[in-house]
Design a protein around this motif. Sequence first.
Motif, mmCIF file in Angstrom:
data_model
loop_
_atom_site.group_PDB
_atom_site.id
_atom_site.type_symbol
_atom_site.label_atom_id
_atom_site.label_comp_id
_atom_site.label_asym_id
_atom_site.label_seq_id
_atom_site.Cartn_x
_atom_site.Cartn_y
_atom_site.Cartn_z
ATOM 1 N N PRO A 182 12.484 61.584 17.263
ATOM 2 C CA PRO A 182 13.676 61.599 18.134
ATOM 3 C C PRO A 182 14.722 60.548 17.771
ATOM 4 O O PRO A 182 15.923 60.848 17.746
ATOM 5 N N GLU A 183 14.298 59.307 17.493
ATOM 6 C CA GLU A 183 15.283 58.271 17.179
ATOM 7 C C GLU A 183 15.966 58.542 15.846
ATOM 8 O O GLU A 183 17.137 58.193 15.636
ATOM 9 N N GLN A 184 15.259 59.184 14.904
ATOM 10 C CA GLN A 184 15.872 59.585 13.651
ATOM 11 C C GLN A 184 16.844 60.740 13.868
ATOM 12 O O GLN A 184 17.931 60.774 13.283
ATOM 13 N N ASP A 185 16.468 61.675 14.723
ATOM 14 C CA ASP A 185 17.306 62.837 15.002
ATOM 15 C C ASP A 185 18.640 62.426 15.615
ATOM 16 O O ASP A 185 19.689 63.008 15.310
ATOM 17 N N LEU A 187 20.336 59.800 14.964
ATOM 18 C CA LEU A 187 21.182 59.328 13.868
ATOM 19 C C LEU A 187 21.640 60.482 12.986
ATOM 20 O O LEU A 187 22.797 60.533 12.568
ATOM 21 N N VAL A 188 20.737 61.395 12.699
ATOM 22 C CA VAL A 188 21.070 62.539 11.842
ATOM 23 C C VAL A 188 22.220 63.332 12.437
ATOM 24 O O VAL A 188 23.141 63.765 11.733
ATOM 25 N N ARG A 189 22.219 63.517 13.752
ATOM 26 C CA ARG A 189 23.202 64.382 14.414
ATOM 27 C C ARG A 189 24.400 63.619 14.967
ATOM 28 O O ARG A 189 25.183 64.178 15.750
ATOM 29 N N ALA A 190 24.586 62.383 14.586
ATOM 30 C CA ALA A 190 25.762 61.634 15.029
ATOM 31 C C ALA A 190 27.027 62.337 14.554
ATOM 32 O O ALA A 190 27.062 62.960 13.494
ATOM 33 N N ASP A 191 28.096 62.220 15.329
ATOM 34 C CA ASP A 191 29.341 62.933 15.044
ATOM 35 C C ASP A 191 29.943 62.506 13.704
ATOM 36 O O ASP A 191 29.785 61.356 13.278
ATOM 37 N N LEU A 192 30.636 63.435 13.058
ATOM 38 C CA LEU A 192 31.249 63.160 11.754
ATOM 39 C C LEU A 192 32.205 61.980 11.811
ATOM 40 O O LEU A 192 32.298 61.188 10.868
ATOM 41 N N ALA A 193 32.942 61.852 12.913
ATOM 42 C CA ALA A 193 33.934 60.779 13.011
ATOM 43 C C ALA A 193 33.305 59.405 13.177
ATOM 44 O O ALA A 193 33.989 58.386 13.039
ATOM 45 N N VAL A 194 32.017 59.369 13.464
ATOM 46 C CA VAL A 194 31.329 58.107 13.752
ATOM 47 C C VAL A 194 30.696 57.549 12.482
ATOM 48 O O VAL A 194 29.931 58.230 11.802
ATOM 49 N N PRO A 202 10.828 48.785 6.255
ATOM 50 C CA PRO A 202 10.167 49.638 5.264
ATOM 51 C C PRO A 202 9.354 50.753 5.913
ATOM 52 O O PRO A 202 8.642 50.532 6.897
ATOM 53 N N GLY A 203 9.485 51.961 5.368
ATOM 54 C CA GLY A 203 8.696 53.080 5.841
ATOM 55 C C GLY A 203 9.204 53.762 7.095
ATOM 56 O O GLY A 203 8.552 54.656 7.632
ATOM 57 N N THR A 204 10.395 53.350 7.581
ATOM 58 C CA THR A 204 10.932 53.948 8.808
ATOM 59 C C THR A 204 11.754 55.194 8.534
ATOM 60 O O THR A 204 12.231 55.832 9.476
ATOM 61 N N GLY A 205 11.959 55.529 7.268
ATOM 62 C CA GLY A 205 12.658 56.760 6.928
ATOM 63 C C GLY A 205 14.166 56.661 6.911
ATOM 64 O O GLY A 205 14.852 57.663 7.081
ATOM 65 N N LYS A 206 14.708 55.475 6.673
ATOM 66 C CA LYS A 206 16.170 55.338 6.710
ATOM 67 C C LYS A 206 16.851 56.150 5.617
ATOM 68 O O LYS A 206 17.911 56.750 5.845
ATOM 69 N N THR A 207 16.267 56.175 4.407
ATOM 70 C CA THR A 207 16.867 56.977 3.333
ATOM 71 C C THR A 207 16.828 58.455 3.701
ATOM 72 O O THR A 207 17.817 59.178 3.523
ATOM 73 N N PRO A 510 34.400 47.768 10.955
ATOM 74 C CA PRO A 510 33.819 46.613 11.670
ATOM 75 C C PRO A 510 33.174 46.961 12.998
ATOM 76 O O PRO A 510 32.312 46.227 13.475
ATOM 77 N N ASP A 511 33.587 48.071 13.605
ATOM 78 C CA ASP A 511 33.067 48.419 14.926
ATOM 79 C C ASP A 511 31.924 49.430 14.877
ATOM 80 O O ASP A 511 31.458 49.895 15.928
ATOM 81 N N ALA A 512 31.460 49.789 13.684
ATOM 82 C CA ALA A 512 30.363 50.762 13.578
ATOM 83 C C ALA A 512 29.112 50.202 14.241
ATOM 84 O O ALA A 512 28.769 49.031 14.070
ATOM 85 N N PRO A 513 28.399 51.017 15.019
ATOM 86 C CA PRO A 513 27.167 50.527 15.656
ATOM 87 C C PRO A 513 26.072 50.284 14.624
ATOM 88 O O PRO A 513 25.997 50.975 13.608
ATOM 89 N N VAL A 514 25.239 49.286 14.884
ATOM 90 C CA VAL A 514 24.082 48.986 14.040
ATOM 91 C C VAL A 514 22.838 49.388 14.816
ATOM 92 O O VAL A 514 22.580 48.875 15.906
ATOM 93 N N VAL A 515 22.087 50.322 14.258
ATOM 94 C CA VAL A 515 20.891 50.844 14.920
ATOM 95 C C VAL A 515 19.666 50.422 14.116
ATOM 96 O O VAL A 515 19.624 50.630 12.893
#
Length: 671
Positions: A182-185, A187-194, A202-207, A510-515
């Motif tokens: 769910p937490e990966q999903d 991020l995957v579905r975040a809006d194009l403008a964002v 390591p191993g959390t699947g960020k790539t 500069p205002d992009a959220p960091v997750v």
Amino acid sequence: MTSTEPALQHVLDRERAHHERCRAALAAMVEGAGEQVVAGEDVSASGADAEVLGHGLRSRAKALRELPEGPLFFGALHGEEGELHIGRLRISEHPAEPPLVVDWRAPVSRAFYQASARDPQGVAVRRRFGWAPGSRGDSGDLTGLEDEHLARGETRAGEIVAREIERPRVGPMRDIAATIQPEQDDLVRADLAVSVCVQGAPGTGKTAVGLHRAAYLLYTHPQRIRRGGLLILGPNRAFLSYIAEVLPALGEGGVRQSTLAEEIARCPVRGADDEAAAVVKHDARTAEVLRRALYARVRPEGAGPLAVPDGSYRWRVPEAELARIVAGVREEEPPYEVGRERVRARIVRSLREQAERRAGPPTTAWVRRVERARPVSAYVDAVWPRVRPEEVLAGLLGDPDALAAAADGLLDAGEQRALLWRRRPRSWKSARWSEADLVLLDEVAGLIGHPEGYGHVVVDEAQDLSPMECRAIARRARFGSLTVLGDLAQGTTPWAARSWRTVLAHLGKPDAPVVALTTGYRVPKAVVGLANRLLERLDVDVPAARSLRGDGELAERRTTADGVPAAVVEAVRDALGRQGSVGIVAADADLPRVRTALEAAGVVAAGPEDLGARVSLVPARLVKGLEYDHVVAVEPAAIAEAEDRGPHRLYVVLTRAVSRLEVVRSRPLPF
């Protein structure tokens, strides 16, 4: 599944029959796409329309033909929408009919990843399918299934998901469409403008999140993304080879996957910098030095007035007015080449206003003739000369006085000496440019004229980017968005980031959220525990990782300094008795003797670029982003001492194992 064995067999038979129907429908889709290409070439339309139509049809047909073989669905939902099978691609027998398989990116598929007993989202039963390892899509390879009855309050992590996550790692990276959490999903579905930054342990699947986000955006915004383009930036070619098959497996081809060095390569790299010079060249202050050096070439002083012959008459622009024109354009800070043309346009406007006062509005032909008049062009070339980035940089690095003027108040004397060429080339054409020089050349090129940008850029291993490299990426995403992926603890360059806020500022977001992603699905708990001991001693503020995998294994093999190569051979032989890939990771200085020992023992070890190899011998500096089932870490103390940020490099090495890590050492661990 909670039903009895005969009932389970009945359900499996029904699902296998559905898969056969899907295979037939997909074959018809491939054939139909080919027929559409032929028909599309015969349509009556303008040349441009026919070209656009043909490109779209051919791209669709090519994507369908090149789909990797494999199961056509991995899950299903039973609920308010009826029964929906979820897969990597939409499959239907007819475009107007309900699909046999729904694309995992479709809005209706989101419940597969997000529904829970607490929030069923209209789902009564979520089903996951188990396929035989390495299945190429034979329906008989469907070997099992698991149902979660969300409507009954049942939510559990099943064995099928665990097996999929823990499958041995041989070959290129796989997609994770079947196991997105769910937490990966989100991020995957975040809006194009964002624009979003993912701090991933390591191993959390960020790539994987970044690649699946790219696939999602291509699916959701096809016209906007394809018009602007989508770029995947990786740290090196080995890494790009490792991830190359993920997007095609998700039905998305034609995405540019590159390194930043390839994106900014204006000329071949034939020189090298020492670390002192490289550090200054990658420093953000150097951008202002370059800007000063470029605009130092704008010199309206002493150019005199302008006289433009027009038959027997001469139009004149006084020197003071010309100076005001140039100063006004400078204050607007346009790209350098735009500024040149603005100066020309305002000179012509002054001349046109004179002509209007004398004889009424001039013709368009008169205006064009004045624009091209030799005195006007000569004046513009004199006060705002046309330049190449190579000329500007060569003039700076080869001239102590020019550098001192441009760097005044920015770089101290030692930093300026570090930048200066030891031997000045005859001209910029014979200069031996370094990798860092390419970043500076791109900066100057960006000052002269903005480069063509992308609709979206995915940047992996972003913690290793310098401020100047970030600026190069920002220029290419000026009107687009970014997905920034990395782990501050894995920063290994001399300019590696300590803060994502600093990186995002240089990237122009500069205002992009960091997750933060802290839950590991690939690296076993024992390995994460060892790495977290080292993490506590690194100079970064990131949350410690935790692992959901309790299997895995951590082993240690102690020996003497001379006995390290033989101990490595023993460790590799032990690993070869298990399933999966083996990665031997060592400091550069230890590689020759380890390779010699392996060859003497008859063990064939490939390099990191050979992704299908069972055994790979990898220098520690190239292992970032790669994964192996079994990692043999050779002499951690030597890895930690090999460079200034060696402890960070060691952290990378220790977190490459997805099943078993064995440490071979003759010296104490450096933590």
